[in-house]
Design a protein around this motif. Sequence first.
Motif, PDB file in Angstrom:
ATOM      1  N   VAL A 238     -14.039  11.518   8.589  1.00 57.40           N
ATOM      2  CA  VAL A 238     -13.435  10.491   7.742  1.00 57.40           C
ATOM      3  C   VAL A 238     -11.924  10.721   7.663  1.00 57.40           C
ATOM      4  O   VAL A 238     -11.123   9.784   7.794  1.00 57.40           O
ATOM      5  N   MET A 239     -11.522  11.977   7.484  1.00 59.19           N
ATOM      6  CA  MET A 239     -10.092  12.294   7.417  1.00 59.19           C
ATOM      7  C   MET A 239      -9.378  11.869   8.696  1.00 59.19           C
ATOM      8  O   MET A 239      -8.270  11.333   8.660  1.00 59.19           O
ATOM      9  N   ALA A 240     -10.029  12.135   9.827  1.00 64.03           N
ATOM     10  CA  ALA A 240      -9.410  11.773  11.104  1.00 64.03           C
ATOM     11  C   ALA A 240      -9.236  10.264  11.217  1.00 64.03           C
ATOM     12  O   ALA A 240      -8.210   9.771  11.688  1.00 64.03           O
ATOM     13  N   MET A 241     -10.250   9.518  10.767  1.00 56.36           N
ATOM     14  CA  MET A 241     -10.153   8.045  10.816  1.00 56.36           C
ATOM     15  C   MET A 241      -9.032   7.550   9.917  1.00 56.36           C
ATOM     16  O   MET A 241      -8.237   6.690  10.296  1.00 56.36           O
ATOM     17  N   LEU A 242      -8.964   8.086   8.711  1.00 55.17           N
ATOM     18  CA  LEU A 242      -7.914   7.659   7.779  1.00 55.17           C
ATOM     19  C   LEU A 242      -6.540   7.973   8.365  1.00 55.17           C
ATOM     20  O   LEU A 242      -5.612   7.170   8.295  1.00 55.17           O
ATOM     21  N   GLN A 243      -6.458   9.136   8.965  1.00 55.72           N
ATOM     22  CA  GLN A 243      -5.193   9.560   9.554  1.00 55.72           C
ATOM     23  C   GLN A 243      -4.793   8.619  10.690  1.00 55.72           C
ATOM     24  O   GLN A 243      -3.623   8.291  10.855  1.00 55.72           O
ATOM     25  N   ARG A 244      -5.768   8.179  11.446  1.00 54.86           N
ATOM     26  CA  ARG A 244      -5.496   7.304  12.592  1.00 54.86           C
ATOM     27  C   ARG A 244      -4.877   5.985  12.123  1.00 54.86           C
ATOM     28  O   ARG A 244      -3.974   5.467  12.747  1.00 54.86           O
ATOM     29  N   TYR A 245      -5.382   5.466  11.029  1.00 55.61           N
ATOM     30  CA  TYR A 245      -4.938   4.126  10.616  1.00 55.61           C
ATOM     31  C   TYR A 245      -3.871   4.133   9.521  1.00 55.61           C
ATOM     32  O   TYR A 245      -3.142   3.170   9.373  1.00 55.61           O
ATOM     33  N   PHE A 246      -3.811   5.204   8.770  1.00 50.21           N
ATOM     34  CA  PHE A 246      -2.897   5.180   7.610  1.00 50.21           C
ATOM     35  C   PHE A 246      -1.894   6.318   7.608  1.00 50.21           C
ATOM     36  O   PHE A 246      -1.291   6.581   6.584  1.00 50.21           O
ATOM     37  N   ARG A 247      -1.740   6.984   8.724  1.00 52.11           N
ATOM     38  CA  ARG A 247      -0.863   8.150   8.745  1.00 52.11           C
ATOM     39  C   ARG A 247       0.523   7.765   8.240  1.00 52.11           C
ATOM     40  O   ARG A 247       1.063   6.733   8.596  1.00 52.11           O
ATOM     41  N   GLY A 248       1.083   8.596   7.442  1.00 51.71           N
ATOM     42  CA  GLY A 248       2.361   8.273   6.803  1.00 51.71           C
ATOM     43  C   GLY A 248       2.130   7.711   5.415  1.00 51.71           C
ATOM     44  O   GLY A 248       3.008   7.738   4.568  1.00 51.71           O
ATOM     45  N   ARG A 249       0.911   7.203   5.227  1.00 52.85           N
ATOM     46  CA  ARG A 249       0.581   6.679   3.891  1.00 52.85           C
ATOM     47  C   ARG A 249      -0.582   7.467   3.291  1.00 52.85           C
ATOM     48  O   ARG A 249      -1.171   7.034   2.321  1.00 52.85           O
TER      49      ARG A 249
ATOM     50  N   LEU B 296       0.862  -1.182   0.000  1.00 54.92           N
ATOM     51  CA  LEU B 296       0.000   0.000   0.000  1.00 54.92           C
ATOM     52  C   LEU B 296       0.897   1.229   0.000  1.00 54.92           C
ATOM     53  O   LEU B 296       1.603   1.500   0.965  1.00 54.92           O
TER      54      LEU B 296
ATOM     55  N   ASN C 111      -2.098  14.232   0.400  1.00 53.80           N
ATOM     56  CA  ASN C 111      -2.927  15.424   0.575  1.00 53.80           C
ATOM     57  C   ASN C 111      -4.333  15.106   0.070  1.00 53.80           C
ATOM     58  O   ASN C 111      -4.476  14.330  -0.880  1.00 53.80           O
ATOM     59  N   PRO C 112      -5.363  15.655   0.687  1.00 51.62           N
ATOM     60  CA  PRO C 112      -6.710  15.403   0.167  1.00 51.62           C
ATOM     61  C   PRO C 112      -6.931  16.059  -1.190  1.00 51.62           C
ATOM     62  O   PRO C 112      -6.376  17.126  -1.461  1.00 51.62           O
TER      63      PRO C 112
END
Lengths: 254, 123
Positions: free
Chosen positions: A194-205, A176, A208-209
Amino acid sequence: MTRVITVLNFKGGTGKTTTVVNLAAGLALRNARVLCIDMDAQGNLGTWLGVKHPYSTSDLLLGHVEPERCITPARKHLDVIIGDRHLMRAEGKLWRMGDDRVARRVLHYTMKEVNGYDYIIMDCAPSYSLVTENALLYARELIVPVSMDYLAMVGSRQVIDTLKTVGYLPDHELELTLVVPTLYYHRLRKDREVMAMLQRYFRGRISNPIRSNVRLAEAASHQQTIYEYAPHSHGAEDYARLVERVVKVAEDNQ
Amino acid sequence: MNEKSDRRAIGHDPFADMEADGWEKPSAEEVAPSEEEEMEKAAELVEMSEAPPVASAPSPAMDVEATTELASAPKTETVSFTEVILSDWLFSDAAHPGASYPRLRDFPTSQEAAKLLHDWLHS
């Protein structure tokens, strides 16, 4: 070395084709040599870029013609293999091959004959199929566009689950690379959550939106990339940043 | 907090059981912002503080939450210091709970952010 990327989310309407077109065009504008392959029977990639060609991805998968004959130029440095409804037939024929190991890797073997590209980017249909599996077993990198809604997150979760079975096969590495938030509108609580959730699990990956921008949808109807249609729009700005990020991933890994 | 602010738009986290399922959370190295990201953020703040102030009232379309929270922000002594502190606050988690994207981008343009800041300072 060619970077082979597949763009996938099992939910429709998350911006897969938009991302493929504008990521590929952005890379091509930086003088990278790019080939896009449409793995979706809807054939939206060719439609967007205004490209027609007698041979499509189904001909490639079924070995009707040599791979080079399926490739057609779309823009400077940007070539494409179009998708069409015959991919449905290709799917059926792949199933009837009888040997799963071969049927899942037809694209991998076929594309060995194709050289000279810096990037090969595949646009997948939002469903699990042998055609999609061919893309996953050919690609080394995965980009997952996630629009700002619950079902898109579920679709991306399904992709992650698939990655576990496909990505860790003994002789295949698929990673990924990026989760790309799309259709982002900062004023909506939903989008921020949604952004916060994505950031929680995929931060670093997370890239930019890509902000919600009507110019992106308009560009398709004009058969232009966002850089051609509205070069000063938010859409162009956001995709240009995504291009930089994708390039940077490779530089960081060197 | 009232009922409205407690409401969550997304009721279920589809990634919640991913870790138990073998997904590795990002490492600390991945989570830490890179030097380049820090520089970019700093450059954005400078750009905002240098943007020309606009005297007119906030547009009706402006983010209601941001405007409300802006009004209750603590004031500080000097304008330049205030700008720095407020910029920090304006783009912080306190201003946008749950937001994870650089806060400056929560506004369509840096001019609009500067306008918000200017209006608040002179109200």
